[in-house]
Design an enzyme around this catalytic site. Sequence first.
Site, PDB file in Angstrom:
ATOM      1  CD  GLU A 188      -2.027  -1.950   0.952  1.00 48.66           C
ATOM      2  OE1 GLU A 188      -1.000  -2.504   1.225  1.00 48.66           O
ATOM      3  OE2 GLU A 188      -3.423  -3.569   1.026  1.00 48.66           O
TER       4      GLU A 188
ATOM      5  CG  HIS B 121     -11.190  -6.083   5.266  1.00 49.07           C
ATOM      6  ND1 HIS B 121     -10.722  -6.612   6.383  1.00 49.07           N
ATOM      7  CD2 HIS B 121     -10.759  -5.825   4.232  1.00 49.07           C
ATOM      8  CE1 HIS B 121      -9.386  -6.966   5.919  1.00 49.07           C
ATOM      9  NE2 HIS B 121      -9.847  -7.181   4.053  1.00 49.07           N
TER      10      HIS B 121
END
Lengths: 77, 745
Positions: B474, B543
């Site tokens: 990321e 999430h």
Amino acid sequence: MATTINLPKLGQTMEEGTVVSCKVKVGDKVNKGDVLFEIETDKATLEMESTAEGTVQEILVTEGQTLNVNEPMMIIG
Amino acid sequence: MTVKIDDKRTKALPTIKQLIDSKVLTLSQVKDWLRTIHEIRFFEEKVFDLLGQNIIKGASHLYAGQEATATGALAAIEHGDVIGSTHRGHGHCGAMGNKYSNSEAERQTHWNRMMAELMGKETGYCNGRGGSMHIADVKNGNLGSTGIVGGNQPTAVGAAIAEKYKKTGKVVISFFGDGSTNTGTFHESMNMASTLNVPMVAVIENNLYGMSVPFSGSPVEGTVKASNIINIAIRAGAYNVPAMIIDGQDVVAVYLAMKEAIEYARTNSKLMMVEAKTYRWYGHSKSDPRAYRTKDEEKQWRERDPITVLSNKLLSENLATQEELDGIKNTANETIEAATKFAMDSAWPKAEDLERDVYVTETYDRSVIEKETQLAKKASEATKAFDAAFAVSAAKTKKDKTIEAQGKVQNDFGMKILNIGGALVEAQAEEMRRDKNVIILGEDVGHYGGAYAATRGLLAEFGLDRVVDTAISEAAITGAGVGAAIRGLRPIAEIMYVDFITIALDQLMHNGAFNRYMFGGHAKVPMVLRTEGGVGRCIAAHHSKSLEPWLVNIPGLYVVMPSTPYDAKGLLKAAIRSDNPVVFIEHKATYGQLGAVPNEDYIIPLGKADVKRAGSDVTIVSYSRMAMMALEAAEKLAADGINAEVVDLRTVKPMDIDTVAASVKKTNRLVTLCESFAMCGVGAEITRRVIDYKFSDGKSGFDCLKAAPVNLAAKDVPPPMSEPLENASIPTVDDVVNAVKKMMK
């Protein structure tokens, strides 16, 4: 004992699926993991595998048909 | 796998005379290197002195001792090649500026701007906004220093992606220190550079210490070590790329090795790693007593001072007299003295310019805004017509009902029906056709088509160069987006879940959002970071969060959160065209949401709210999926005779408070509805701004309120997996209805 194979939820956003093709015919022996159908979902076209083993007794859907998740597709006994 | 590590220190170097005879070098070139080394040295000595006098404030990490590495490496690059610097970046900037100086006057100006920057003056390279640790010269391809160790590695990879994509033939040199090679960005960046085959040379300046901790050990009792290896170059094996080890104290050795490494990277479009063994004369910073290393070790390294090494070569080969060398030294000293005087005499930045260059100023023509307001109304009506037709359709499946209902919308409104996922795909495809500088990179964006199918089919149309699947990295994805944007692309970097931004925040904030400001407005970062957030899929707190309050807290970022297919498409297209870095947050539970979208090309101006339902009794302000819940609540309230106005912010930052305030002035009541946490949240911010708002008639927002505003937001819990708990963690339609009814009493 006969087992009914229902349309599974093949993705989190899937509500219904369309039968692209059926890969077996009545009388075929199938094992767990064998591909039964190709299903088009809202996201992709996926292979739907058998969750049962035995002989295909009845196919309840036709190619091109759209049905909801959990609706029956095939009977295996 | 065998990785070649070429230890250049074990091989005899040619003499300078031999290199001149074989036309590899000229004598004047070598003498100029000595001058550059002296200039960097004098600069650092002067900075050390000025820090002591409190004339230079803040921190400075000095490069003295390591000058041969920057000087040799910068001599080896071609004009147009790009560099990324370290948090010890005066040497790289110094050598780069000399390279681009075509006259003595330009050279003096360059050092003037460096010293002025360190003093925080308006005349500095970054107009005093960055200082020592952030000095940059973006125009000439120096992407700057960084305050975060290892922070510039991902941006360098992104720059290399851009050079490769644009086929410029340019190479990126990513400088970083030994300390940074134990960070996550090092691994992510080297792996990404290797797998994407970008033209890059990673120069590891191993000065043996990361602040106080020895990289490979020190004889001083009580010290530990940062690694169990001596040569960092062996880590190239992990990336299956070639590496060199070089003597960082000898500018000739550095130049020859870097020529070879750069040639390799340029010709093959590949990564090479170069470890330069070197040493810093000063401590990590001015306050460092250097207790972790011995005086004996310092003495041994001082004998290999880059100035001594090069001076001795010139003298022993009879290529210069001592008098000449003294002359070079004096010239360098005069340059730095003059630069110091220039900087001291320079003006401070003005306080009124404090906020200059945080953003690229973007305005939209009034006609564009008005046209869009009409288009939004039409899309809303078309969507309602679609919903009505869908509801009464006799077709058996959702698919068939959709086909039937969308035919009606096409006939009556000239609009098509898309879900949000499809709208995002169209937006990206149209912008990629329109501008070949738009590329996509991220996890599973290519062959897989995106975790939520929001890049489905784009690989087939645009190919591997423009739809780039990456490793799960990321920070590198985000930083590479920044680097590619600074170098002229318009990247769309996808982070699969907004929760994963937590491991990319340095890149997003310090490089993406801040670079423009910290580089004095001399850079822009036109990137979009596409991601999704929110609850609704029972996938728990890693999430499911809504992190927009974190992101709107970062100066320099735009934050966009659409609620309908029409908004998703028009806003994403505008975000891609924007010169500011935009975080575009979709909602995970809405990708299948259907709505009307115009057939023609359109954009939605960023920073403009949409009144999704006109009303007179209360204003409900929301965005993303919650805007749809606000509309549901409004319909329920209508049944009870309460007429609610629903304002969808669409862009959370910049926030269209004018539209919100105008609505509250009309309704006199305010409810905010967000899926993110309440504390310091977006709802609290909306309320604050409404209260403080000054209308042209002299009234304030506070004067208009007939009831205390209510902020509905997520509970202060990590979003739980279990469905009833997940549902209970965010506001419901009934919560909105009840809050409004209570405030109407």
